[in-house]
Motif scaffolding. Sequence first.
Motif, PDB file in Angstrom:
ATOM      1  N   GLN A 153      -9.212   3.461  -2.365  1.00 12.26           N
ATOM      2  CA  GLN A 153      -8.332   2.929  -3.421  1.00 12.26           C
ATOM      3  C   GLN A 153      -8.038   1.456  -3.194  1.00 12.26           C
ATOM      4  O   GLN A 153      -7.981   0.674  -4.143  1.00 12.26           O
ATOM      5  CB  GLN A 153      -7.011   3.709  -3.435  1.00 12.26           C
ATOM      6  N   LYS A 154      -7.877   1.085  -1.924  1.00 11.89           N
ATOM      7  CA  LYS A 154      -7.594  -0.318  -1.593  1.00 11.89           C
ATOM      8  C   LYS A 154      -8.797  -1.172  -1.991  1.00 11.89           C
ATOM      9  O   LYS A 154      -8.650  -2.250  -2.573  1.00 11.89           O
ATOM     10  CB  LYS A 154      -7.295  -0.418  -0.088  1.00 11.89           C
ATOM     11  N   GLU A 173      -2.485  11.363   0.127  1.00 13.72           N
ATOM     12  CA  GLU A 173      -3.900  11.015   0.127  1.00 13.72           C
ATOM     13  C   GLU A 173      -4.406  10.840   1.558  1.00 13.72           C
ATOM     14  O   GLU A 173      -3.660  10.407   2.440  1.00 13.72           O
ATOM     15  CB  GLU A 173      -4.108   9.736  -0.676  1.00 13.72           C
ATOM     16  N   PRO A 182      -6.658   9.168   4.644  1.00 13.02           N
ATOM     17  CA  PRO A 182      -6.915   7.760   4.974  1.00 13.02           C
ATOM     18  C   PRO A 182      -8.158   7.227   4.264  1.00 13.02           C
ATOM     19  O   PRO A 182      -8.194   6.081   3.848  1.00 13.02           O
ATOM     20  CB  PRO A 182      -7.121   7.792   6.493  1.00 13.02           C
ATOM     21  N   ASP A 192       0.812  -1.212   0.000  1.00 19.14           N
ATOM     22  CA  ASP A 192       0.000   0.000   0.000  1.00 19.14           C
ATOM     23  C   ASP A 192       0.847   1.263   0.000  1.00 19.14           C
ATOM     24  O   ASP A 192       0.336   2.360  -0.175  1.00 19.14           O
ATOM     25  CB  ASP A 192      -0.923   0.014   1.217  1.00 19.14           C
ATOM     26  N   ILE A 218       0.677   3.984  -2.638  1.00 23.10           N
ATOM     27  CA  ILE A 218      -0.364   5.008  -2.677  1.00 23.10           C
ATOM     28  C   ILE A 218       0.241   6.278  -2.071  1.00 23.10           C
ATOM     29  O   ILE A 218       0.902   6.235  -1.043  1.00 23.10           O
ATOM     30  CB  ILE A 218      -1.607   4.555  -1.860  1.00 23.10           C
ATOM     31  N   GLU A 262      -9.290   8.171   1.343  1.00 17.69           N
ATOM     32  CA  GLU A 262      -8.935   7.921  -0.067  1.00 17.69           C
ATOM     33  C   GLU A 262      -8.126   6.631  -0.203  1.00 17.69           C
ATOM     34  O   GLU A 262      -8.307   5.860  -1.146  1.00 17.69           O
ATOM     35  CB  GLU A 262      -8.128   9.105  -0.624  1.00 17.69           C
ATOM     36  N   VAL A 263      -7.243   6.427   0.764  1.00 17.14           N
ATOM     37  CA  VAL A 263      -6.421   5.215   0.740  1.00 17.14           C
ATOM     38  C   VAL A 263      -7.311   3.981   0.847  1.00 17.14           C
ATOM     39  O   VAL A 263      -7.150   3.005   0.105  1.00 17.14           O
ATOM     40  CB  VAL A 263      -5.369   5.241   1.882  1.00 17.14           C
ATOM     41  N   THR A 264      -8.296   4.062   1.765  1.00 19.08           N
ATOM     42  CA  THR A 264      -9.209   2.928   1.951  1.00 19.08           C
ATOM     43  C   THR A 264     -10.010   2.672   0.686  1.00 19.08           C
ATOM     44  O   THR A 264     -10.169   1.532   0.249  1.00 19.08           O
ATOM     45  CB  THR A 264     -10.180   3.229   3.134  1.00 19.08           C
ATOM     46  N   SER A 310       1.412   9.402  -0.225  1.00 19.75           N
ATOM     47  CA  SER A 310       1.238   9.736   1.186  1.00 19.75           C
ATOM     48  C   SER A 310       0.391  10.989   1.380  1.00 19.75           C
ATOM     49  O   SER A 310      -0.060  11.297   2.464  1.00 19.75           O
ATOM     50  CB  SER A 310       2.597   9.920   1.839  1.00 19.75           C
TER      51      SER A 310
END
Lengths: 191, 324
Positions: free
Chosen positions: A124-125, A116, A118, A109, A112, A120-122, A114
């Motif tokens: 995207q995941k 972004e 949290p 991960d 992705i 957005e990260v979730t 940094s």
Amino acid sequence: MKDREIELIHKAQKGDSFAFEQLISSYDRQVLSLAYSIVGNSDDAQDIYQEALISAYKALPKFRMQSDFFTWLYRIAVNKAINFKRKKLQYQVESITKPDSDSYGSDHDLRISSSETPEEVTIQKEMKDIIEEAVLLLSTQERMAFVLCHQQGYKLHEAAELMDCTLGTVKSYLFRSREKLKVHLKPYMEN
Amino acid sequence: MSKDKLKEEVLLYLYGELSEEDKLSFEEDLAKYDNLRKIYEAEKKNHEFFSLSTEKEISDSLLQDSRSELRRRLKEENNSSLTDSSASGGLLHLLFGSPSKIVAALSMLTFGILLGKFVSIQIDFDNSIEVHQLTSSIEGIISNELLGSADMEIADMKIIAYDAESEEITLSIDAVTSVAIRGNISNHKIQTILAAALQSDLGPSIRLKSVDLLQMNIGNIEIVNALIYALKNDDNPGVRLKAVEALGPYSDNSDVKEALLNTLKFDQNAGVRIQAILALKDNKDPKVLEVLKQKMESDENEYIRDQSRESVSDWTINKTGREI
């Protein structure tokens, strides 16, 4: 080819399995990764890894150094992965459950950005998982073309060599895979 | 241009498949034509979305598990080629009965392979065919009937001389044929062939079988030298291991001792070094003691360090009558 690699090939050709292990140590992660991308679970990926590398070890005495060792090895892995799926399909309906995530690298991960948030990260995941599930719905050849050209960045002619087919065939596998993915992923893409 | 064709062009552009020239031309068209730009924007969006899914990153633990399993399977693979001899031994037992007959039959087989590989003959066609030269010391084994038979394959031929007046010709032929020889394992010629096989590149399984057979009856110094050669030079750890086993009983011989000591000091394979230490541990030469002292401190293998320590301890007790 580097001198060291040539020396290891010669030793492995004479049955030195330790030399073979050293020889493949730079490449086997990529073999496993390819297998994983095609089958979507670690058990089958490990089976393909074993089948491909044992086949390579057995076939190594016939390797004449006329091609790059990695290309030769990877081609075996690609064929094993395609044939593995074919064999598997004869016996069972494929599972399209989520690929097991435990085996991914802990740092996957990190790519992705940094910057972004949290959330957005979730998201995207989640999207990544959804796309991977959709990729598993493609035919084996379409999936292989997509993994090689789209995920691993191989050129079409290189993918054709690895898949042992023509450039035109790979092109149509790749383009068809995109069309199918579009259909499978339409609801997510619209959002 | 049809929509499909335009789309193909767009995709080739996105995958970096266009030549520099085509790329420039495509970019010019992109600036000019709305329909192309629409297709491009849509496909670019798809492309970026699909790119959220990237190549799988494999965890170190999964890779390590896979490598361990591969190591086990490679060992099995090597063992299965080694145990071919055992499997064929079972069959041979059924066919021939006693172990000595099996040994003789195996010798015959090995001899046949070697002879087939190496025999180089020179023939003088006069009134009869005569074998002038053989590369090994096995003159007389090839019968004249064999020459020219369907079982013999000519791998290479040279015309050495031709006298037009007398019509006499001399040919040099590299002939490949399969010849069987039967004899006792202690036979000098058979042992010579096996020793030659040991120093050949016929493959590790042949070399292993040769060591196995020679081990049963080390008849002369040539065999010892062949085993030492294998110990020093063979790439295959299995062959070196067998050579150490075969030489172990002769560790009082200075050449053998030297070879075993070198193996203990420098062989990369821990299994071979362990076999060397087992062969040397009862040898009371000070040179051996010196190496054992080094090994008990520095060998990367724990078992070798322990065995060295034990041997050094035994040695000092025996020598002084008390423990130091």
